[in-house]
Design a protein around this motif. Sequence first.
Motif, PDB file in Angstrom:
ATOM      1  N   THR A 283       9.531  16.706  -3.089  1.00 19.49           N
ATOM      2  CA  THR A 283      11.110  16.452  -3.564  1.00 19.49           C
ATOM      3  C   THR A 283      11.084  15.269  -4.385  1.00 19.49           C
ATOM      4  OG1 THR A 283      11.875  17.665  -1.633  1.00 19.49           O
ATOM      5  CG2 THR A 283      13.307  15.922  -2.976  1.00 19.49           C
ATOM      6  N   LEU A 284      10.524  14.217  -3.832  1.00 23.82           N
ATOM      7  CA  LEU A 284      10.602  12.748  -4.516  1.00 23.82           C
ATOM      8  C   LEU A 284      10.010  12.921  -5.916  1.00 23.82           C
ATOM      9  CD1 LEU A 284       9.783  10.286  -1.773  1.00 23.82           C
ATOM     10  CD2 LEU A 284      12.006  10.687  -2.950  1.00 23.82           C
ATOM     11  N   GLU A 285       8.469  13.597  -5.954  1.00 20.56           N
ATOM     12  CA  GLU A 285       7.862  13.890  -7.329  1.00 20.56           C
ATOM     13  C   GLU A 285       8.706  14.442  -8.154  1.00 20.56           C
ATOM     14  OE1 GLU A 285       3.396  14.470  -8.230  1.00 20.56           O
ATOM     15  OE2 GLU A 285       4.024  16.005  -6.663  1.00 20.56           O
ATOM     16  N   LYS A 286       9.368  15.870  -7.713  1.00 21.20           N
ATOM     17  CA  LYS A 286      10.044  16.628  -8.526  1.00 21.20           C
ATOM     18  C   LYS A 286      11.102  15.979  -9.221  1.00 21.20           C
ATOM     19  CE  LYS A 286       8.962  21.249  -7.050  1.00 21.20           C
ATOM     20  NZ  LYS A 286       9.317  22.370  -6.302  1.00 21.20           N
ATOM     21  N   GLY A 287      11.973  14.856  -8.355  1.00 21.55           N
ATOM     22  CA  GLY A 287      12.851  14.168  -8.835  1.00 21.55           C
ATOM     23  C   GLY A 287      12.533  12.854  -9.800  1.00 21.55           C
ATOM     24  N   GLY A 288      11.268  12.897 -10.028  1.00 25.90           N
ATOM     25  CA  GLY A 288      10.978  11.903 -10.858  1.00 25.90           C
ATOM     26  C   GLY A 288      10.821  10.448 -10.079  1.00 25.90           C
ATOM     27  N   LYS A 289      10.960  10.412  -8.824  1.00 18.83           N
ATOM     28  CA  LYS A 289      11.026   9.298  -8.191  1.00 18.83           C
ATOM     29  C   LYS A 289       9.679   8.462  -7.723  1.00 18.83           C
ATOM     30  CE  LYS A 289      15.684  10.043  -6.452  1.00 18.83           C
ATOM     31  NZ  LYS A 289      16.352  10.151  -5.070  1.00 18.83           N
ATOM     32  N   LEU A 290       8.709   9.524  -7.790  1.00 19.76           N
ATOM     33  CA  LEU A 290       7.349   8.757  -7.544  1.00 19.76           C
ATOM     34  C   LEU A 290       6.275   9.773  -8.232  1.00 19.76           C
ATOM     35  CD1 LEU A 290       5.680  10.653  -5.368  1.00 19.76           C
ATOM     36  CD2 LEU A 290       7.014   9.329  -3.560  1.00 19.76           C
ATOM     37  N   ARG A 291       5.202   9.180  -8.534  1.00 18.55           N
ATOM     38  CA  ARG A 291       3.843   9.947  -8.835  1.00 18.55           C
ATOM     39  C   ARG A 291       2.882  10.075  -8.050  1.00 18.55           C
ATOM     40  NH1 ARG A 291       5.868   6.650 -13.012  1.00 18.55           N
ATOM     41  NH2 ARG A 291       4.410   4.854 -12.259  1.00 18.55           N
ATOM     42  N   ARG A 292       2.536  11.307  -7.687  1.00 13.59           N
ATOM     43  CA  ARG A 292       1.306  11.525  -6.471  1.00 13.59           C
ATOM     44  C   ARG A 292       0.099  11.352  -7.435  1.00 13.59           C
ATOM     45  NH1 ARG A 292       1.945  16.534  -2.860  1.00 13.59           N
ATOM     46  NH2 ARG A 292       3.433  16.920  -4.532  1.00 13.59           N
ATOM     47  N   VAL A 293      -0.773  10.472  -6.623  1.00 11.43           N
ATOM     48  CA  VAL A 293      -1.934  10.072  -7.680  1.00 11.43           C
ATOM     49  C   VAL A 293      -3.071  10.504  -6.619  1.00 11.43           C
ATOM     50  CG1 VAL A 293      -3.305   8.181  -8.422  1.00 11.43           C
ATOM     51  CG2 VAL A 293      -0.946   8.083  -8.629  1.00 11.43           C
ATOM     52  N   GLU A 294      -4.031  11.509  -7.209  1.00 13.98           N
ATOM     53  CA  GLU A 294      -5.172  11.808  -6.510  1.00 13.98           C
ATOM     54  C   GLU A 294      -6.032  10.652  -6.197  1.00 13.98           C
ATOM     55  OE1 GLU A 294      -8.888  14.937  -6.739  1.00 13.98           O
ATOM     56  OE2 GLU A 294      -7.593  14.778  -8.293  1.00 13.98           O
ATOM     57  N   PHE A 295      -6.468  10.410  -4.852  1.00 14.15           N
ATOM     58  CA  PHE A 295      -7.557   9.243  -4.737  1.00 14.15           C
ATOM     59  C   PHE A 295      -8.778  10.256  -4.453  1.00 14.15           C
ATOM     60  CE2 PHE A 295      -9.905   6.560  -1.951  1.00 14.15           C
ATOM     61  CZ  PHE A 295      -9.738   5.263  -2.869  1.00 14.15           C
ATOM     62  N   THR A 296      -9.865   9.838  -5.277  1.00 17.17           N
ATOM     63  CA  THR A 296     -10.983  10.434  -5.427  1.00 17.17           C
ATOM     64  C   THR A 296     -12.189  10.112  -4.406  1.00 17.17           C
ATOM     65  OG1 THR A 296     -11.826   9.089  -7.118  1.00 17.17           O
ATOM     66  CG2 THR A 296     -10.727  10.997  -7.637  1.00 17.17           C
ATOM     67  N   GLN A 297     -11.864   9.057  -3.674  1.00 11.65           N
ATOM     68  CA  GLN A 297     -13.229   8.376  -2.931  1.00 11.65           C
ATOM     69  C   GLN A 297     -12.633   8.114  -1.412  1.00 11.65           C
ATOM     70  OE1 GLN A 297     -14.433   4.944  -5.553  1.00 11.65           O
ATOM     71  NE2 GLN A 297     -16.429   6.062  -5.436  1.00 11.65           N
ATOM     72  N   ARG A 298     -11.943   9.126  -0.818  1.00 12.26           N
ATOM     73  CA  ARG A 298     -11.489   8.897   0.399  1.00 12.26           C
ATOM     74  C   ARG A 298     -12.805   8.973   1.360  1.00 12.26           C
ATOM     75  NH1 ARG A 298     -10.664  11.311   5.367  1.00 12.26           N
ATOM     76  NH2 ARG A 298      -8.813  10.779   6.555  1.00 12.26           N
ATOM     77  N   ALA A 299     -13.677   9.685   1.075  1.00 13.86           N
ATOM     78  CA  ALA A 299     -14.958   9.858   1.988  1.00 13.86           C
ATOM     79  C   ALA A 299     -15.789   8.511   1.954  1.00 13.86           C
ATOM     80  CB  ALA A 299     -15.887  10.981   1.753  1.00 13.86           C
ATOM     81  N   GLU A 300     -15.676   7.758   0.839  1.00 15.98           N
ATOM     82  CA  GLU A 300     -16.537   6.490   0.584  1.00 15.98           C
ATOM     83  C   GLU A 300     -15.530   5.565   1.381  1.00 15.98           C
ATOM     84  OE1 GLU A 300     -17.682   9.377  -2.748  1.00 15.98           O
ATOM     85  OE2 GLU A 300     -15.925   8.904  -1.452  1.00 15.98           O
ATOM     86  N   MET A 301     -14.451   5.653   1.273  1.00 13.40           N
ATOM     87  CA  MET A 301     -13.637   4.762   1.841  1.00 13.40           C
ATOM     88  C   MET A 301     -13.708   4.804   3.503  1.00 13.40           C
ATOM     89  SD  MET A 301      -9.273   4.492   1.495  1.00 13.40           S
ATOM     90  CE  MET A 301      -8.305   3.240   1.856  1.00 13.40           C
ATOM     91  N   LYS A 302     -13.878   5.968   3.825  1.00 16.28           N
ATOM     92  CA  LYS A 302     -14.020   6.030   5.247  1.00 16.28           C
ATOM     93  C   LYS A 302     -15.199   5.371   5.694  1.00 16.28           C
ATOM     94  CE  LYS A 302     -13.783   9.366   9.181  1.00 16.28           C
ATOM     95  NZ  LYS A 302     -14.776   8.795   9.863  1.00 16.28           N
ATOM     96  N   LYS A 303     -16.347   5.608   4.906  1.00 13.92           N
ATOM     97  CA  LYS A 303     -17.647   5.121   5.371  1.00 13.92           C
ATOM     98  C   LYS A 303     -17.689   3.534   5.552  1.00 13.92           C
ATOM     99  CE  LYS A 303     -20.673   9.031   3.432  1.00 13.92           C
ATOM    100  NZ  LYS A 303     -21.395   9.213   2.121  1.00 13.92           N
ATOM    101  N   LEU A 304     -16.824   2.984   4.675  1.00 12.37           N
ATOM    102  CA  LEU A 304     -16.941   1.414   4.679  1.00 12.37           C
ATOM    103  C   LEU A 304     -15.995   1.113   6.165  1.00 12.37           C
ATOM    104  CD1 LEU A 304     -15.909   0.703   1.061  1.00 12.37           C
ATOM    105  CD2 LEU A 304     -18.004   0.369   2.013  1.00 12.37           C
ATOM    106  N   VAL A 305     -15.080   1.800   6.496  1.00 13.77           N
ATOM    107  CA  VAL A 305     -14.310   1.371   7.395  1.00 13.77           C
ATOM    108  C   VAL A 305     -15.161   2.028   8.990  1.00 13.77           C
ATOM    109  CG1 VAL A 305     -12.066   2.236   8.882  1.00 13.77           C
ATOM    110  CG2 VAL A 305     -12.186   1.772   6.152  1.00 13.77           C
ATOM    111  N   ASP A 306     -15.847   2.891   8.886  1.00 13.09           N
ATOM    112  CA  ASP A 306     -16.222   3.482  10.273  1.00 13.09           C
ATOM    113  C   ASP A 306     -17.040   2.254  11.060  1.00 13.09           C
ATOM    114  OD1 ASP A 306     -15.270   6.007  10.050  1.00 13.09           O
ATOM    115  OD2 ASP A 306     -17.384   6.829   9.031  1.00 13.09           O
ATOM    116  N   PRO A 307     -17.946   1.372  10.441  1.00 13.06           N
ATOM    117  CA  PRO A 307     -18.513   0.329  11.270  1.00 13.06           C
ATOM    118  C   PRO A 307     -17.505  -0.729  11.755  1.00 13.06           C
ATOM    119  CG  PRO A 307     -19.712   0.547   9.056  1.00 13.06           C
ATOM    120  CD  PRO A 307     -18.466   1.274   9.164  1.00 13.06           C
TER     121      PRO A 307
END
Length: 330
Positions: A283-307
């Motif tokens: 709803t916020l995106e359709k109303g022009g209030k925010l832009r949804r941005v695809e984050f392409t490296q979630r798996a890599e992000m998790k690998k950094l966090v796991d330890p």
Amino acid sequence: MNRRALLGGALAAPALLSIPVRAQGAITLNGASQFGDEHPYTRALIKFEELVKQYWGKPISFVLHKNSSLGLEKQYFEYMAQGRAVDYAVVSPAHMSTFSKAAPFVDAPFIFRDLAHWNQVLDQDLFKPVADEVEKRARVLMIGYGGGGTRNIFANKKLTNLADMRGLKVRVQGAPIWSRTFSAVGMSPTVIAYNEIYNAIQNNVIDAGENEAAGVEQMRFYEVAPDLAMTQHAITIRPLCFSGATLAKLPNDLQAAIRRAGKEASAFHRQAESGADSQIVETLEKGGKLRRVEFTQRAEMKKLVDPVMAAYAKEIDAEGILNKINALTA
């Protein structure tokens, strides 16, 4: 826009510390919410009131203080621990860390793979040792687990990968695990009060924050940080808490009604928040209030966090809980 103006009642809370549980023989219970009527937290607290009245079947009064009129969640938890001002509220586990080092683990980043995994953890009550510790040390009971919102990073610039995250000045919750995990990813986390986030981004003190969709909408964070990076780094668990000092003063049948209502109101909360999450963003995106941005490296992000998560679990004696969570197949 000045966010303090919207939440101006927060600083007045200490003046209300003498609110009684009982007034002239009648039982009055005081609740608190940072938000207005439409937020899932507030809706869950209203549902809790309805269910207690239904299950107890005797006269009882509830006063729900909304829109941060009694401060913020950190204050609510402190008041419940002290047995005054607030009898029940939805509180982030991050605000319980003074009483239990393990409490923020309930809501830590990247601990859940998805909603199915999250539901399985709650259904098996894997956080009972943490709840027991909080009850023992803070005299506050977790009578149900709400939440279910997926947290993403809202920012004043586009973030698509780890390189974009490097040095990002991002607001995090006060529990140390949040700063540790975000630092491991390469961001520059800072702890700022929830009601100060809007102004901090507006004044370039920080670049971003992280929240579930309901919070982004309610606090209008999209006005100063319209890019929503879909990191999906956490799924919220928001316990419905009740003051142990208050509960001990109440009749046994009312205590039973409160415990039963807490579980059911929290189940309602989980369904409401997880179900509305994607709808709010859309709803916020359709109303022009925010832009949804695809984050392409979630798996890599998790690998950094796991330890970091493994070390934290060891530090707080929660390795057993983490191992059970990771072993679930959902």
